[in-house]
Design a protein around this motif. Structure first.
Motif, short mmCIF file in Angstrom:
data_model
loop_
_atom_site.label_atom_id
_atom_site.label_comp_id
_atom_site.label_asym_id
_atom_site.label_seq_id
_atom_site.Cartn_x
_atom_site.Cartn_y
_atom_site.Cartn_z
N ARG A 95 -17.42 -95.78 130.95
CA ARG A 95 -16.20 -96.34 130.34
C ARG A 95 -15.15 -95.24 130.29
NH1 ARG A 95 -16.76 -97.76 124.87
NH2 ARG A 95 -14.79 -98.85 125.09
N PHE A 96 -13.93 -95.60 130.65
CA PHE A 96 -12.83 -94.64 130.65
C PHE A 96 -11.93 -94.90 129.46
CE2 PHE A 96 -14.48 -94.18 134.82
CZ PHE A 96 -14.15 -92.90 135.24
N LEU A 97 -11.74 -93.85 128.64
CA LEU A 97 -10.99 -93.96 127.39
C LEU A 97 -9.98 -92.82 127.26
CD1 LEU A 97 -13.92 -94.57 124.87
CD2 LEU A 97 -12.25 -96.28 125.58
N PRO A 98 -8.83 -93.09 126.62
CA PRO A 98 -7.97 -91.98 126.20
C PRO A 98 -8.64 -91.27 125.03
CG PRO A 98 -6.80 -94.10 126.16
CD PRO A 98 -8.25 -94.40 126.27
N VAL A 99 -8.67 -89.95 125.06
CA VAL A 99 -9.31 -89.20 123.98
C VAL A 99 -8.49 -87.95 123.67
CG1 VAL A 99 -11.67 -89.97 124.43
CG2 VAL A 99 -10.78 -88.00 125.65
N CYS A 100 -8.62 -87.50 122.45
CA CYS A 100 -7.98 -86.24 122.05
C CYS A 100 -8.68 -85.71 120.82
CB CYS A 100 -6.48 -86.46 121.75
SG CYS A 100 -6.15 -87.51 120.32
N ALA A 101 -8.33 -84.51 120.42
CA ALA A 101 -8.84 -83.95 119.18
C ALA A 101 -8.27 -84.77 118.01
CB ALA A 101 -8.42 -82.49 119.04
N PRO A 102 -9.10 -85.14 117.04
CA PRO A 102 -8.61 -85.95 115.91
C PRO A 102 -7.43 -85.33 115.18
CG PRO A 102 -11.01 -85.91 115.93
CD PRO A 102 -10.56 -84.92 116.98
N ALA A 103 -7.32 -84.01 115.20
CA ALA A 103 -6.19 -83.36 114.53
C ALA A 103 -4.87 -83.66 115.24
CB ALA A 103 -6.42 -81.85 114.47
N LEU A 104 -4.93 -83.95 116.55
CA LEU A 104 -3.71 -84.27 117.30
C LEU A 104 -3.25 -85.68 117.02
CD1 LEU A 104 -1.71 -83.22 119.48
CD2 LEU A 104 -3.21 -84.29 121.19
N ALA A 105 -4.17 -86.62 116.98
CA ALA A 105 -3.88 -88.01 116.65
C ALA A 105 -5.15 -88.64 116.12
CB ALA A 105 -3.38 -88.78 117.88
N PRO A 106 -5.15 -89.15 114.90
CA PRO A 106 -6.37 -89.72 114.31
C PRO A 106 -6.88 -90.92 115.13
CG PRO A 106 -4.70 -89.34 112.63
CD PRO A 106 -4.02 -89.14 113.95
N PRO A 107 -8.16 -91.22 115.01
CA PRO A 107 -8.72 -92.36 115.74
C PRO A 107 -8.00 -93.67 115.40
CG PRO A 107 -10.48 -91.00 114.82
CD PRO A 107 -9.19 -90.48 114.25
N GLU A 108 -7.74 -94.47 116.42
CA GLU A 108 -7.13 -95.80 116.29
C GLU A 108 -5.79 -95.77 115.56
OE1 GLU A 108 -9.90 -98.59 114.68
OE2 GLU A 108 -11.49 -98.05 116.07
#
Length: 301
Positions: free
Chosen positions: A161-174
């Motif tokens: 599965r391909f998802l956009p991801v980042c460090a939670p400090a950059l942008a919180p989940p959802e």
């Protein structure tokens, strides 16, 4: 009747390696000496075992059947010989896989295989280029691509599965809508089969006219960069299982589209499948794949 054991051993080496010259190197003799032993065995059996195919060789139908019948027995004789001399028999498995799959998925699991099979020594070559099985000593490859390689055994490793991801400090989940991603630096894997353009088209959003981006030619670099807070990456769950599980990465988009794709493929010549070491590794690999799909791979991350 005297059995030509030396000639049988030479034939086994040639058939196993698919090359007279490589068999000669392994046996520490000249190619002509190998050819002479093969000819002597053919005279003894009254049938041709090997024919030339361009610059390489191929087994005749009789050669294929003979190799299939003697292969396991010769390997058992070799193992018994080493054991009686006081040595532990070790088989070398030459494995090739892409750098990202090697470091992010295979290496964290490899110790389990080595512990369970101490008689198999693994040589892992983290290379992106496809293997030329006719000239390279590689038993099995996990290859990135579309799975279309005629003449080879090809099996999909797993659906990713391909998802956009980042460090939670950059942008919180959802916390973001798809259209809001343009406000962030986007990390591009230039060899990815799911680029950002496709993702934006699938969610019906327009990327920024001049998006901020950074590009990498290896997915493991993109994953590490995203975990380090450099931006938002579009990556495969297969390649970032540990980072997602540890909370180093999370999907910042609400209800991301389900993009599933097989990009990693188990590849080898069909005759490699009869080698015990290849069969053993494939059985383990499929078990690990199924475990991943039932756990992190099948979960909503």
């Amino acid at each position: 009747m005297q059995i030509p054991l030396r000639s049988i051993g030479v034939f086994h080496a040639v058939a196993r390696m698919g090359s007279v010259s490589r068999a000669a190197d392994e046996l520490c003799v000249t190619p002509s000496a190998v050819s002479q032993q093969i000819q002597a065995l053919e005279v003894h059996l009254g049938t041709a075992l090997i024919v030339k195919a361009g610059r390489s060789i191929a087994l005749t139908e009789a050669g294929e059947r003979y190799f299939e019948m003697i292969g396991g027995e010769v390997e058992r004789i070799a193992e018994a010989t080493l054991r009686i001399r006081g040595f532990r028999s070790v088989m070398s498995l030459n494995l090739r896989a892409t750098p990202t799959l090697s470091s992010k998925w295979l290496l964290p699991r490899l110790s389990a295989f080595l512990d369970a099979h101490p008689d198999i020594e693994v040589r892992l070559d983290g290379t992106s280029g496809p293997t030329n099985f006719g000239t390279e000593n590689v038993d099995l490859e996990i290859r990135h691509g579309d799975g279309r390689w005629p003449g080879l055994y090809v099996e999909g490793l797993a659906e990713e599965r391909f998802l956009p991801v980042c460090a939670p400090a950059l942008a919180p989940p959802e916390s973001l809508e798809p259209a809001e991603l343009g406000a962030f630096r986007l990390i591009h894997s230039v060899r990815s089969q799911v680029p950002w353009g496709r993702w934006f088209a699938q969610v019906g959003a327009e990327p920024a006219e001049r998006w901020r981006r950074v590009l990498f030619d290896r997915s493991h670099m993109a994953v590490d960069a995203a975990a380090g807070g450099l931006g938002i990456a579009l990556e495969s769950t297969l390649m970032m299982t540990d980072e997602l599980r540890a909370g180093l990465l999370a999907c910042p988009v609400r209800a991301p589209p389900a993009i599933g794709l097989v990009t990693q493929w188990i590849v080898c010549p069909h005759d490699h499948l009869r080698h015990r070491k290849v069969q053993t590794f494939l059985a383990w690999l499929r078990t690990e794949r199924d475990r991943w799909q039932a756990g992190e791979g099948g979960a909503t991350l």
